[in-house]
Design an enzyme around this catalytic site. Structure first.
Site, PDB file in Angstrom:
ATOM      1  N   SER A 113       0.838  -1.198   0.000  1.00  0.00           N
ATOM      2  CA  SER A 113       0.000   0.000   0.000  1.00  0.00           C
ATOM      3  C   SER A 113       0.870   1.244   0.000  1.00  0.00           C
ATOM      4  CB  SER A 113      -0.912   0.015   1.232  1.00  0.00           C
ATOM      5  OG  SER A 113      -1.574   1.260   1.368  1.00  0.00           O
ATOM      6  N   TYR A 126      -1.268  -0.404  10.572  1.00  0.00           N
ATOM      7  CA  TYR A 126      -1.607  -0.848   9.215  1.00  0.00           C
ATOM      8  C   TYR A 126      -0.510  -0.465   8.234  1.00  0.00           C
ATOM      9  CZ  TYR A 126      -3.786  -0.884   4.609  1.00  0.00           C
ATOM     10  OH  TYR A 126      -4.042  -1.100   3.268  1.00  0.00           O
TER      11      TYR A 126
END
Length: 234
Positions: A113, A126
């Site tokens: 990501s 995350y």
């Protein structure tokens, strides 16, 4: 290509498998699995026995319910972030990579990501798991390139999925279908990219952004997202 689908929901797996078989005239197999658990990989390995896995896509992932400061994140969510976002990538790779090396061909696509490009406040854990995925993928790509196995790390910005808090598709945020169509074209060209042309431009500009500015702007954005999510839940 025939496809093996893995997810938590048997009902959703069956629905997607049926749609794929009907539209593309290929065979499918489903494996119901909760990647939040650590004792699932022996069953996965036995379920895949005898199959020639040409491409592994490590796309399972867990995100915060909404941006939060670290101490506000429930313990279970933190465990899920580790087990789902990180452990699954390693263990699924352990299962399929030996067979790819034996055949001297194969590809592993790992979903990282853009959140891991720099430290990202209010989704700190995350973002860290996604940086792990990218680092692992890059090292693996180097280690096994001589074995005929291609390992790719994809680092997208926002895609219009349930994980991005209801964001609608636009020129900056592709639909999942558009993103996948673009990302697959890059498999033979690059071992590490964002997977989408507009995201690649964003990543290029981000390369000039100092860390303090990224964290300041990201913190403001995540505060706004948190307010919007909590407002809709009232």
């Amino acid at each position: 290509m025939n496809i093996v689908l893995m997810s938590r929901s048997t009902q959703k797996l069956e629905k997607v498998a049926e749609a794929i078989e009907k539209e593309f005239k290929v065979q499918t197999r489903i494996i119901q699995v909760d990647f939040g658990l650590q004792d699932v990989y022996a069953n996965i390995s036995s379920s895949l026995e005898g199959l020639e896995i040409g491409i592994l896509v490590n796309n399972v992932g867990v995100m915060y319910d909404y941006p939060q400061y670290f101490l506000d994140v429930p313990d279970k969510k933190l465990y899920d972030l580790i087990n789902v976002n990180m452990t699954s990538v390693i263990m699924m790779t352990c299962i399929v990579l030996p067979h790819m090396c034996k055949r001297k061909r194969g590809a592993i696509i790992n979903m990282s990501s853009s959140a891991g490009l720099l430290p990202t406040p209010q989704i700190a854990a995350y973002a860290a798991t996604k940086e792990f995925v990218d680092s692992f993928s890059r090292a693996l790509a180097y280690e096994y390139s001589s074995q005929g196995v291609k390992v790719q790390s994809l680092r997208p910005f926002y895609i219009a999925t349930a994980m991005t808090y209801g964001t609608k598709p636009n020129v900056f945020v592709p639909s999942p279908e558009k993103y996948v169509k673009n990302a697959l074209r890059t498999l033979e060209l690059s071992t590490r990219n964002t997977g989408y042309w507009n995201h690649e431009i964003q990543a290029w500009f981000l390369g000039f952004c100092p860390e303090w500015l990224w964290m300041w702007a990201g913190s403001i954005l995540n505060q706004q997202i948190r307010r919007n999510v909590l407002k809709t839940r009232r």
